[in-house]
Write a protein that holds these residues in place. Structure first.
Motif, PDB file in Angstrom:
ATOM      1  N   SER A  91      -6.014   6.481 -33.272  1.00  0.00           N
ATOM      2  CA  SER A  91      -5.739   7.724 -32.547  1.00  0.00           C
ATOM      3  C   SER A  91      -5.079   8.770 -33.439  1.00  0.00           C
ATOM      4  N   SER A  92      -4.495   8.330 -34.554  1.00  0.00           N
ATOM      5  CA  SER A  92      -3.856   9.274 -35.490  1.00  0.00           C
ATOM      6  C   SER A  92      -4.795   9.682 -36.618  1.00  0.00           C
ATOM      7  N   GLY A  93      -6.043   9.248 -36.547  1.00  0.00           N
ATOM      8  CA  GLY A  93      -7.009   9.622 -37.565  1.00  0.00           C
ATOM      9  C   GLY A  93      -6.908   8.802 -38.831  1.00  0.00           C
ATOM     10  N   GLU A  94      -6.257   7.659 -38.766  1.00  0.00           N
ATOM     11  CA  GLU A  94      -6.109   6.803 -39.940  1.00  0.00           C
ATOM     12  C   GLU A  94      -7.169   5.706 -39.933  1.00  0.00           C
ATOM     13  N   GLN A  95      -7.506   5.238 -41.154  1.00  0.00           N
ATOM     14  CA  GLN A  95      -8.430   4.118 -41.298  1.00  0.00           C
ATOM     15  C   GLN A  95      -7.695   2.837 -40.902  1.00  0.00           C
ATOM     16  N   ALA A  96      -8.350   1.968 -40.131  1.00  0.00           N
ATOM     17  CA  ALA A  96      -7.691   0.732 -39.707  1.00  0.00           C
ATOM     18  C   ALA A  96      -8.689  -0.409 -39.652  1.00  0.00           C
ATOM     19  N   PHE A  97      -8.192  -1.609 -39.904  1.00  0.00           N
ATOM     20  CA  PHE A  97      -9.006  -2.819 -39.849  1.00  0.00           C
ATOM     21  C   PHE A  97      -8.244  -3.866 -39.045  1.00  0.00           C
ATOM     22  N   LEU A  98      -8.967  -4.634 -38.246  1.00  0.00           N
ATOM     23  CA  LEU A  98      -8.345  -5.677 -37.430  1.00  0.00           C
ATOM     24  C   LEU A  98      -9.220  -6.918 -37.485  1.00  0.00           C
ATOM     25  N   LEU A  99      -8.649  -8.016 -37.928  1.00  0.00           N
ATOM     26  CA  LEU A  99      -9.366  -9.285 -38.029  1.00  0.00           C
ATOM     27  C   LEU A  99      -8.682 -10.294 -37.126  1.00  0.00           C
ATOM     28  N   GLU A 100      -9.429 -10.864 -36.168  1.00  0.00           N
ATOM     29  CA  GLU A 100      -8.821 -11.809 -35.243  1.00  0.00           C
ATOM     30  C   GLU A 100      -9.786 -12.921 -34.877  1.00  0.00           C
ATOM     31  N   GLU A 101      -9.203 -14.041 -34.513  1.00  0.00           N
ATOM     32  CA  GLU A 101      -9.961 -15.212 -34.088  1.00  0.00           C
ATOM     33  C   GLU A 101     -10.455 -15.003 -32.667  1.00  0.00           C
ATOM     34  N   SER A 102     -11.693 -15.437 -32.397  1.00  0.00           N
ATOM     35  CA  SER A 102     -12.223 -15.322 -31.044  1.00  0.00           C
ATOM     36  C   SER A 102     -11.381 -16.151 -30.077  1.00  0.00           C
ATOM     37  N   GLU A 103     -11.165 -15.616 -28.878  1.00  0.00           N
ATOM     38  CA  GLU A 103     -10.388 -16.341 -27.878  1.00  0.00           C
ATOM     39  C   GLU A 103     -11.191 -17.484 -27.272  1.00  0.00           C
ATOM     40  N   GLU A 104     -12.501 -17.491 -27.486  1.00  0.00           N
ATOM     41  CA  GLU A 104     -13.343 -18.516 -26.895  1.00  0.00           C
ATOM     42  C   GLU A 104     -13.603 -19.677 -27.838  1.00  0.00           C
ATOM     43  N   SER A 105     -13.594 -19.420 -29.149  1.00  0.00           N
ATOM     44  CA  SER A 105     -13.956 -20.459 -30.099  1.00  0.00           C
ATOM     45  C   SER A 105     -13.292 -20.181 -31.435  1.00  0.00           C
ATOM     46  N   THR A 106     -12.710 -21.220 -32.025  1.00  0.00           N
ATOM     47  CA  THR A 106     -11.958 -21.045 -33.268  1.00  0.00           C
ATOM     48  C   THR A 106     -12.856 -20.868 -34.484  1.00  0.00           C
ATOM     49  N   ASP A 107     -14.177 -21.021 -34.336  1.00  0.00           N
ATOM     50  CA  ASP A 107     -15.053 -20.884 -35.499  1.00  0.00           C
ATOM     51  C   ASP A 107     -15.771 -19.539 -35.539  1.00  0.00           C
ATOM     52  N   VAL A 108     -15.279 -18.568 -34.772  1.00  0.00           N
ATOM     53  CA  VAL A 108     -15.850 -17.221 -34.788  1.00  0.00           C
ATOM     54  C   VAL A 108     -14.723 -16.213 -34.981  1.00  0.00           C
ATOM     55  N   PHE A 109     -14.892 -15.295 -35.936  1.00  0.00           N
ATOM     56  CA  PHE A 109     -13.920 -14.232 -36.166  1.00  0.00           C
ATOM     57  C   PHE A 109     -14.573 -12.881 -35.932  1.00  0.00           C
ATOM     58  N   ARG A 110     -13.761 -11.935 -35.510  1.00  0.00           N
ATOM     59  CA  ARG A 110     -14.229 -10.583 -35.260  1.00  0.00           C
ATOM     60  C   ARG A 110     -13.475  -9.627 -36.173  1.00  0.00           C
ATOM     61  N   LEU A 111     -14.230  -8.780 -36.851  1.00  0.00           N
ATOM     62  CA  LEU A 111     -13.643  -7.767 -37.722  1.00  0.00           C
ATOM     63  C   LEU A 111     -13.933  -6.396 -37.132  1.00  0.00           C
ATOM     64  N   SER A 112     -12.896  -5.711 -36.685  1.00  0.00           N
ATOM     65  CA  SER A 112     -13.042  -4.346 -36.180  1.00  0.00           C
ATOM     66  C   SER A 112     -12.700  -3.378 -37.296  1.00  0.00           C
ATOM     67  N   VAL A 113     -13.626  -2.521 -37.633  1.00  0.00           N
ATOM     68  CA  VAL A 113     -13.420  -1.527 -38.680  1.00  0.00           C
ATOM     69  C   VAL A 113     -13.229  -0.185 -38.000  1.00  0.00           C
ATOM     70  N   GLY A 114     -12.083   0.399 -38.173  1.00  0.00           N
ATOM     71  CA  GLY A 114     -11.776   1.656 -37.497  1.00  0.00           C
ATOM     72  C   GLY A 114     -12.638   2.800 -37.998  1.00  0.00           C
ATOM     73  N   SER A 115     -12.184   4.002 -37.807  1.00  0.00           N
ATOM     74  CA  SER A 115     -12.959   5.212 -38.077  1.00  0.00           C
ATOM     75  C   SER A 115     -13.432   5.267 -39.526  1.00  0.00           C
ATOM     76  N   LEU A 116     -14.695   4.931 -39.738  1.00  0.00           N
ATOM     77  CA  LEU A 116     -15.282   4.980 -41.077  1.00  0.00           C
ATOM     78  C   LEU A 116     -16.073   6.286 -41.202  1.00  0.00           C
ATOM     79  N   PRO A 117     -15.636   7.213 -42.081  1.00  0.00           N
ATOM     80  CA  PRO A 117     -16.278   8.537 -42.169  1.00  0.00           C
ATOM     81  C   PRO A 117     -17.740   8.424 -42.584  1.00  0.00           C
ATOM     82  N   PRO A 118     -18.542   9.427 -42.262  1.00  0.00           N
ATOM     83  CA  PRO A 118     -19.962   9.405 -42.640  1.00  0.00           C
ATOM     84  C   PRO A 118     -20.126   9.386 -44.155  1.00  0.00           C
ATOM     85  N   GLY A 119     -21.065   8.553 -44.615  1.00  0.00           N
ATOM     86  CA  GLY A 119     -21.332   8.444 -46.041  1.00  0.00           C
ATOM     87  C   GLY A 119     -20.331   7.602 -46.800  1.00  0.00           C
TER      88      GLY A 119
END
Length: 767
Positions: A91-119
């Motif tokens: 929300s502040s316009g900063e680049q952010a990354f979040l890596l977390e274990e799935s709540e359903e299964s320990t062998d799946v991870f999710r990587l959320s990549v915040g606002s990635l500018p075009p190009g």
């Protein structure tokens, strides 16, 4: 068809550019570093979502991202705090990354990549530590999963990240490079893979260090499996790893940690015995995804076909006098018999006929209900229950399944089999661990039959009882166990044990510690002792500390789950240990924030999935009966709204007896008692006519005796490479021969060798 993944406004996928993997092994464990490079080719900023598989026994210990020339390194935080930091940064316009274990299964991870500018391009690196599993040929297996199958979520449940996964293109649009550095206490003899490897390069004269690369140009369209071979693989070993000098003394990261690799030695007299008792329950996945091929490539056997052939082998291998039943499951389930029945010629014939008709025609993958039904059945006195579960492992309620298996661990042993690439390691490994059994993964060119028969050997071994560990360390030191207590042991299998060494460490190389493993096996009391040096090894990094922390975290998480998610102090201990060791857990996440322009993002971000190699089951199977629709509900099994589209069966059913496989033909002809009848079909297996076989039969020898001796000679003469598959069939046959008290047995063996042009000695046949 709607494309999935990171897509342009024209619905064109934006692929990852490359994946680079560096693998460092230390004996039985490994540290894996993966770097993913991708770019935003959209006209506006995107919030990308990347879902990737990981071994269930692994622990993520590092995450960083490089945008342009600036790198940010993530820190482990309590999960809700990490999510809040991530949201605030976006929300502040900063680049952010979040890596977390799935709540359903320990062998799946999710990587959320915040606002990635075009190009803009980004390189994401994550590091994890993992144990290497032991295989039947004594090798150690490392697997880099390429395929993450969609996970089926039962109706009425909320699908999380695992079931959000949608199928990707069969074309993998990016490259994979992999380098493996090996280090071992024992000399390295070989590294093998079904993927092309460059020649193994030894880095020292005693061959305890080596390097190998994946050949360039490899398409990452299937799992990369590497098999490591060491000299003396079953020699017990111990490695002591020094703590971090700057860490607080007395903490896990501040103290030395020892990892013990134990191979209990079972008395030969006990190992050679095969129990004739037991209740064997075979649970077979019949969901739509089981019609997929075992692996990519032409003329590949379907998963359900391999399962049918394996069931045939199991049915023929069971001992007389045991009990058995077979369940098929999908979005519903059915059993062959209302309850387990005694094994006889009649019940075996009934089961074989029904196995021949089994198809992948039961919709979604709901394993919970058949397991509940099995556990609700009363156990049969003096017949220990052994449950064999065959599935491609695509379920969304993994934790619920594991909790059910664990809560019934006292009444059975669970042997689980992950079929095909993409099976959930958390589900397959977890069911075996919770059920005190053994897990197997059948991928690539593996034959399911040989791996299943190894597990049947374990199931027929007497259970190990009263297991205890006794430690001895120098005065002034103490041991704090970080692994759960050893609760299951099988002959030839490894047990890894982690422990924290507290107190004033002895600096001398002569200082020793010991661990003594004691247990009871078939009324025999067995003791195995391993002595180890207290002095820490050099240059081991923190792999063992992190794996030990992961082991302790999983134990605490399991304890908390058993309490219904309560016990806030358990949750706090998990968070504390996860943050201290810098490893992933269900209650923490990795968060990284890159200070950008500081301008708030206007309007909603485009949310896109970064493409990973996932199989669209209907298309991958080449099934003309089903269209691949954009609306899916995991498990590779397609659903429209709440209705299931089941695969329809052809009018004709393929016979389980594969005419191209004489071994399966021979197995299918065996009687439940272990004998064979003399018939033309059996003669054809030998490549003979009925007349050729009959005229060589010694006088005064019954046709059944003659046929059974011929079958045994043929197995030993022509199929020794598949001995693991037919050993129990041969044992039954030899036992039947002994019970007949044949007068001219030696003459019969000699004549059979002549007919089949073999030279098998009578003593090799077990008479």
């Amino acid at each position: 068809m709607v494309n999935c993944g990171l897509v342009t406004n024209k619905n064109e996928p934006v692929p990852l550019k490359s994946i680079e993997v560096n693998l460092q092994t230390e004996g039985h464990v490994a540290t894996v570093s993966s770097t993913l490079q991708y770019v935003n080719e959209e006209q506006g900023p995107v919030e990308a979502l990347f879902v990737f598989p990981m071994p269930a026994e692994a622990a993520v210990c590092h995450f960083s991202a490089k945008i342009a020339d600036q790198e940010v390194v993530a820190e482990v935080q309590e999960k809700e705090k990490a999510r809040q930091l991530y949201d605030d940064a976006l929300s502040s316009g900063e680049q952010a990354f979040l890596l977390e274990e799935s709540e359903e299964s320990t062998d799946v991870f999710r990587l959320s990549v915040g606002s990635l500018p075009p190009g803009q391009s980004a390189a994401v690196t994550f590091v994890y530590v993992t144990e290497l599993s032991v295989q039947a040929d004594h090798s150690l297996r490392f697997c880099l999963p390429a395929v993450l199958n969609p996970r089926y979520s039962p109706p009425g449940t909320s699908g999380g990240i695992v079931s959000e996964i949608t199928p990707g293109s069969a074309q993998i649009p990016y490259s994979l490079s992999l380098t493996m550095n090996l280090s071992s206490p024992n000399p390295i003899t070989a590294v093998k893979s079904q993927c092309p490897l460059e020649p193994l390069e030894f880095l020292n004269t005693d061959h305890t260090r080596a390097k190998v690369n994946l050949c360039a140009g490899h398409k990452f369209d299937r799992d990369v499996e590497l098999f490591l071979y060491y000299q003396n693989p079953h020699q017990p070993t111990a490695v002591v790893e020094a703590g971090v000098p700057t860490a607080q003394p007395g903490s896990l990261m501040g103290d030395p940690v020892v990892m013990l690799s134990l191979y209990p030695e079972f008395p030969e007299a006990v190992v050679s015995e095969v129990s004739s008792c037991g209740e064997f329950v075979f649970v077979v996945d019949r969901s739509g995804s089981m019609s997929c091929p075992m692996r990519n490539g032409p003329n590949t056997e379907e998963r359900i076909t391999s399962a049918r052939n394996t069931l045939l082998l199991l049915l023929k291998s069971l001992p007389m006098g045991c009990y058995f039943n077979i369940y098929g499951f999908g979005s519903r389930y059915e059993s062959f018999f209302p309850k387990s029945v005694e094994y006889s010629q009649e019940t075996m014939d009934q089961a074989v006929q029904r196995v021949k008709q089994m198809q992948a025609d039961m919709g979604g993958t709901e394993i919970l209900q058949p397991l509940k039904h099995i556990y609700s059945q009363p156990c049969i006195p003096n017949h220990p229950r052994q449950v064999f579960i065959f599935t491609d492992g695509e379920v969304g309620n993994t934790k619920e399944v594991l909790q059910l298996v664990g809560s019934n661990a006292e009444s059975h042993r669970c042997f689980s089999f992950g079929i095909g690439e993409g099976a959930s390691t958390a589900l397959i490994t977890g069911m075996a661990q919770e059920g005190s059994g053994h897990a197997q993964f059948i991928t690539g060119t593996d034959r399911m039959q040989s791996k299943v028969m190894q597990s049947l050997r374990f199931a027929l071994q007497p259970a190990v009882m009263d297991i205890s560990e006794v430690w001895s360390v120098p005065e002034g030191m103490s041991v704090s166990l970080l692994s759960p207590p050893v609760k299951v042991l099988f002959s030839g299998q490894r047990a890894l044990i982690y422990a924290q060494l507290k107190g004033e460490a002895c600096k001398s190389s002569d200082c020793k510690g010991t661990i003594t493993l004691q247990y009871r096996l078939a009324d025999q009391h067995v003791t195995n002792t391993l002595s180890f040096s207290i002095k820490p090894a050099e240059n081991t990094g923190l792999t063992i500390h992190r794996l030990a922390a992961r082991s302790r975290i999983r134990s605490l998480e399991k304890e908390q789950q058993a309490e219904g998610g309560g016990k806030e102090e358990l949750r706090a201990r998990v968070v504390e240990l996860s943050v201290q060791a810098g490893v992933s857990s269900s209650h923490t996440a990795f968060v990284a924030i890159h200070k950008g322009s500081g301008e708030a993002v206007k309007g909603p971000l485009l949310k896109r999935n970064v493409p990973v190699p996932m199989m669209c089951m209907a298309m991958a199977c080449g099934a003309p009966r089903l269209m691949c629709m954009p609306v899916l509900r995991g498990g590779g099994d397609v659903a429209l709204a709440a209705d299931y589209i089941e695969f329809s069966s052809d009018d004709s059913t393929d016979d389980i007896d594969d005419p191209s496989d004489p071994l399966l033909q021979l197995i299918s002809l065996q009687e439940a008692s272990g004998c064979w009848e003399m018939e033309s079909t059996l003669a054809q297996v030998f490549g003979k006519s009925m007349d050729e076989v009959a005229k060589q039969m010694p006088a005064e020898v019954e046709p059944g005796i003659w046929a059974t001796v011929l079958a045994l000679i043929w197995l030993h003469g022509f199929k020794m490479d598949a001995h693991d598959e037919w050993q129990f069939i041969a044992m039954k046959a030899a036992s039947w021969i002994r019970s007949r008290k044949v007068v001219k047995l030696s003459e019969c063996v000699l004549a059979a060798n002549t007919v089949l042009q073999c030279q098998v000695k009578e003593e090799a046949l077990g008479f």
